[in-house]
Design an enzyme around this catalytic site. Structure first.
Site, short mmCIF file in Angstrom:
data_model
loop_
_atom_site.label_atom_id
_atom_site.label_comp_id
_atom_site.label_asym_id
_atom_site.label_seq_id
_atom_site.Cartn_x
_atom_site.Cartn_y
_atom_site.Cartn_z
N SER A 35 -0.12 6.63 8.68
CA SER A 35 1.41 6.33 8.41
C SER A 35 2.41 7.54 7.88
O SER A 35 1.58 8.50 6.98
CB SER A 35 1.31 5.33 7.17
OG SER A 35 1.01 4.23 7.55
N GLU A 69 0.77 -1.23 -0.09
CA GLU A 69 -0.06 -0.06 0.02
C GLU A 69 0.81 1.32 -0.19
O GLU A 69 0.49 2.49 -0.49
CB GLU A 69 -0.90 -0.01 1.13
CG GLU A 69 -0.37 0.01 2.64
CD GLU A 69 -1.81 0.21 3.51
OE1 GLU A 69 -2.28 1.50 3.73
OE2 GLU A 69 -2.14 -0.90 4.21
N ARG A 128 9.12 4.39 6.16
CA ARG A 128 8.08 4.80 6.94
C ARG A 128 8.65 5.04 8.27
O ARG A 128 9.41 4.20 9.02
CB ARG A 128 7.10 3.43 7.28
CG ARG A 128 5.86 3.85 8.23
CD ARG A 128 5.04 2.80 8.12
NE ARG A 128 3.81 2.95 8.79
CZ ARG A 128 3.71 3.01 10.12
NH1 ARG A 128 4.59 2.71 11.02
NH2 ARG A 128 2.65 3.20 10.68
N SER A 179 -7.56 5.33 8.22
CA SER A 179 -8.15 4.52 9.54
C SER A 179 -7.24 5.02 10.46
O SER A 179 -7.36 5.50 11.37
CB SER A 179 -8.46 3.13 9.30
OG SER A 179 -9.37 3.12 7.99
#
Ligand code: ADP
Ligand code: PAZ
Length: 484
Positions: A288, A217, A300, A285
């Site tokens: 990141s 993703e 990340r 939701s």
């Protein structure tokens, strides 16, 4: 955004002019993208072909050094791109099955010639008609018509990108619809990302015999952001006071973060054609945060579980609202100072020694320990306090990460920002104020759709990406945890 003229092609990266941009944006600035292609994209045949493309870019690279968009002469007419006979059969989709919403990007081919039209099956025509003539599907599916992108060329096919979303809780209904529309007979593989691509993989196989080709993703997100931004000069924007006065030098009586001060913020285009390095904060939701140094060079850096899902969940609990739109509408007319404890509620004024103004929230929801205050508070105030709490927390973490990483531009995306200018203005103010003007908050028009676009860009890739991305190797995960 409705793009009207000019042609967008991946082959040529010869980009657009859109209706809204005629006055404000500079098509030529995007003529030669300054970024190298995302690794995920460069692996797919589509962009390999693009590099070999004999077509030359027709317009020169812009020379401006600031980031303000400005008017420019019209782009020259488009050259035809050769159709790709090895392209996979239509329909072409990219899908992001997220924790709350599923995003579907559909490529609608235009300019079919007679032969192609004759070849097109009835089922395919029906799917196209169904998707493009409606803006609502069943009770919960919606097409964001205002985001539609015209004149995109993929693999020599010119077409239009449509942006569709539905709650991930309705995946079952989507599969039934896919079956009833005969989609399952035409599509045997969909490029998909998001946690749901893993969670629902078996359901897709069992219910409609579709294979999900899974993409990471965050890879898909970055590829989508870079691609859409390169296509749309209006994509990236920021919010600022009309006079652009630096908020940390604000000298009037109105606190620069008050509802009154934020209400005058205006949206302005930002030229993001030289993007690196930047921090990308995806508020879905959960949240990141990525440091992006190049299209295939990112990590990340952090995240938080207090994201869009938390805002909506808490709002539903506290106010009894039943949709995101309702929660945002309540928040827009509420006052968080009846719910939060401010510095002045504790100090009677500013905490001057450490530069904390009296109007600053000292403790989110800090007044709600008093039964009397709980009795007096409105649903609107509770929704506002929830929005401010979640937004400020994300802003603080993003700011700390950006400072730590020595990054000045923070790009916020994700559907939490949908129909939510208040959070965008709060983030803009907070990033600027607390960094004394060093950090800039940027936003993207196609908010939550980048992962799905990243998947669509893979549609001709023979390469199935490994499920575990190199960005999430155990050592990186450890590093990311240790960072918090
Ligand atoms: N129509 C909607 N329904 C539910 N949540 C929405 C809606 N529009 C915006 N949101 C907000 O967007 C968040 C989901 O953002 P998104 O980027 O789609 O993330 P995810 O991939 O986790 O689903 C929700 O948690 C909510 O805060
Ligand atoms: C797990 C996720 C990547 C899933 O993405 P989402 O569906 O929320 O867009 C995201 O929710 C997240 O990064 N959560 C925060 C986890 C943490 O760092 O605490």
């Amino acid at each position: 955004m409705t793009q009207q003229t000019g042609v967008i092609t991946i082959h040529q990266m010869r980009l657009h002019r859109c209706e809204g941009c005629l006055a404000a944006c500079r098509p030529e600035r995007r003529a030669t993208p300054s970024y190298e292609l995302p690794r995920s994209l460069s692996k797919c045949g589509l962009l390999k072909r693009a590099r070999r493309s004999p077509y030359k870019t027709l317009v020169a690279r812009a020379t401006r050094t600031d980031n303000m968009a400005e008017p420019s002469p019209p782009a020259p007419p488009a050259l035809p791109t050769p159709p790709d006979n090895n392209a996979p059969p239509m329909p072409w989709f990219g899908m992001d099955i997220g924790g709350t919403l599923t995003k579907l990007v559909y490529f609608e081919p235009k300019e079919n010639n007679r032969r192609e039209l004759d070849k097109e099956t009835e089922v395919l025509k029906n799917i196209r008609r169904y998707l493009t003539r409606n803006s609502a599907y069943g009770k919960t599916g919606r097409r964001d018509v205002h985001l539609q992108m015209e004149n995109v060329t993929i693999r020599g096919r010119r077409g239009c990108l449509h942006f569709i979303r539905f709650p991930t809780s309705e995946v079952g209904a989507f599969l039934q619809l896919a079956r009833s529309k005969g989609m399952a007979d035409l599509v045997n593989t969909i490029y998909a990302t998001g946690g749901g691509a893993y969670k629902f993989e078996d359901d897709f196989k069992k219910e409609v015999n579709m294979r999900l080709s899974k993409l990471d993703e965050l890879d898909a997100l970055i590829a989508g952001v870079l691609f859409v931004d390169s296509m749309n000069a209006q994509e990236c924007y920021y919010w600022a006071p009309p006079n652009e006065e630096p908020v940390h030098q604000h000298a009037t009586d109105t606190p620069p973060y008050s509802a009154e001060a934020l209400s005058v913020y205006v949206r302005k285009p930002f030229d993001f054609s030289s993007p690196y390095p930047f921090m990308l904060v995806n508020i879905g939701s959960g949240v990141s945060m990525l440091v992006v140094n190049g299209p295939s060079d990112y990590y990340r850096v952090s995240g938080t579980s207090l994201g869009g899902g938390t805002f909506l969940g808490l709002c539903c609990l506290l106010t009894g609202c039943s949709s995101f739109e309702e929660a945002i509408a309540l928040a827009a007319s509420g006052d968080n100072t009846t719910v939060d404890k401010l510095v002045r509620d504790i100090y009677g004024g500013d905490y001057a020694r450490f530069g904390l103004p009296g109007d600053l929230v000292a403790s989110s929801f800090g007044q709600m320990c008093s039964a009397e205050r709980r009795g007096a508070v409105s649903r609107e105030d509770l929704a506002r306090a929830t929005l401010v709490t979640i937004t400020n927390n994300i802003g603080s973490i993003a700011r700390l990460c950006a400072s730590n990483e020595n990054i000045q531009r923070v790009v916020f995306c994700g559907n939490f920002l949908r129909v939510n200018p208040l959070s965008m203005k709060l983030l803009s103010y907070a990033m600027s104020y607390w960094s004394r003007g060093a950090l800039k908050a940027l936003f993207l028009e196609h908010e939550g759709y980048f992962g799905a676009v990243g998947c669509l860009l893979h549609l001709d890739s023979n390469h199935r990406r490994e499920n575990v991305s190199r960005h999430s190797s155990p050592s990186n995960i450890e590093a990311s945890r240790a960072d918090r």
